[in-house]
Design a protein around this motif. Structure first.
Motif, PDB file in Angstrom:
ATOM      1  N   SER A 126      40.776  32.666  35.082  1.00 37.53           N
ATOM      2  CA  SER A 126      40.946  31.867  33.869  1.00 37.53           C
ATOM      3  C   SER A 126      41.934  30.724  34.092  1.00 37.53           C
ATOM      4  O   SER A 126      41.762  29.640  33.548  1.00 37.53           O
ATOM      5  CB  SER A 126      41.381  32.741  32.691  1.00 37.53           C
ATOM      6  OG  SER A 126      42.678  33.270  32.926  1.00 37.53           O
ATOM      7  N   ASP A 127      42.974  30.948  34.909  1.00 34.19           N
ATOM      8  CA  ASP A 127      43.931  29.872  35.208  1.00 34.19           C
ATOM      9  C   ASP A 127      43.263  28.790  36.032  1.00 34.19           C
ATOM     10  O   ASP A 127      43.511  27.593  35.823  1.00 34.19           O
ATOM     11  CB  ASP A 127      45.140  30.427  35.966  1.00 34.19           C
ATOM     12  CG  ASP A 127      46.059  31.259  35.086  1.00 34.19           C
ATOM     13  OD1 ASP A 127      45.929  31.177  33.846  1.00 34.19           O
ATOM     14  OD2 ASP A 127      46.901  32.015  35.654  1.00 34.19           O
ATOM     15  N   GLU A 130      41.012  26.614  33.778  1.00 37.06           N
ATOM     16  CA  GLU A 130      41.743  25.713  32.886  1.00 37.06           C
ATOM     17  C   GLU A 130      42.218  24.483  33.639  1.00 37.06           C
ATOM     18  O   GLU A 130      42.360  23.414  33.074  1.00 37.06           O
ATOM     19  CB  GLU A 130      42.932  26.437  32.267  1.00 37.06           C
ATOM     20  CG  GLU A 130      42.540  27.460  31.243  1.00 37.06           C
ATOM     21  CD  GLU A 130      43.743  28.213  30.683  1.00 37.06           C
ATOM     22  OE1 GLU A 130      44.877  27.915  31.105  1.00 37.06           O
ATOM     23  OE2 GLU A 130      43.523  29.085  29.845  1.00 37.06           O
TER      24      GLU A 130
END
Length: 131
Positions: A126-127, A130
């Protein structure tokens, strides 16, 4: 002031220490592997000692039950040897039980480790998405 440990607790500790030395030295059955004595519970009247054991490297439940049966067959012999080491009027009768709590604890620990690793992997994904 009350005693910190009861007599049955002290006898249980002495039986555990004694059995830890006697089982590898005196029981020569090749089917019996390395034995860990997890705990010993002695009845208040000191007539019965429940000995909870696990077997190092053994995961097969049938083999563990066979090993417990070997120990239960040798219980009177072990009781005699323990009685010679202890300074009690009567030595408790020994009953051996397979302790599954340590095996279950290892399974739960592995599940927690996998969940934490999966959570870390999801956070990293998820990092990266982003950025």
């Amino acid at each position: 002031m009350a005693k910190e440990f009861t007599r049955s607790d002290r006898v249980a500790d002495a039986v555990q220490r004694s059995l830890a030395h006697l089982i590898p030295a005196e029981i020569r059955d090749p089917r019996l592997g390395m034995v860990n004595i997890n705990s010993v519970d002695v009845a208040r009247d000191l007539t019965l000692a429940k000995v909870y054991v696990t077997f190092v490297g053994e995961t097969n439940p049938k083999a563990c039950q066979d090993s417990v049966a070997i120990l239960n067959k040798a219980a009177s012999f072990l009781r005699t040897l323990v009685g010679k080491e202890l300074t009690v009027r009567s030595t408790p009768r020994l009953q051996f039980y397979y302790d599954e709590s340590s095996v279950r604890g290892q399974i739960l620990s592995n599940l927690i480790d996998r969940a934490v690793a999966a959570d870390r992997a999801n956070r990293q994904d998820s990092d990266e998405q982003e950025n």
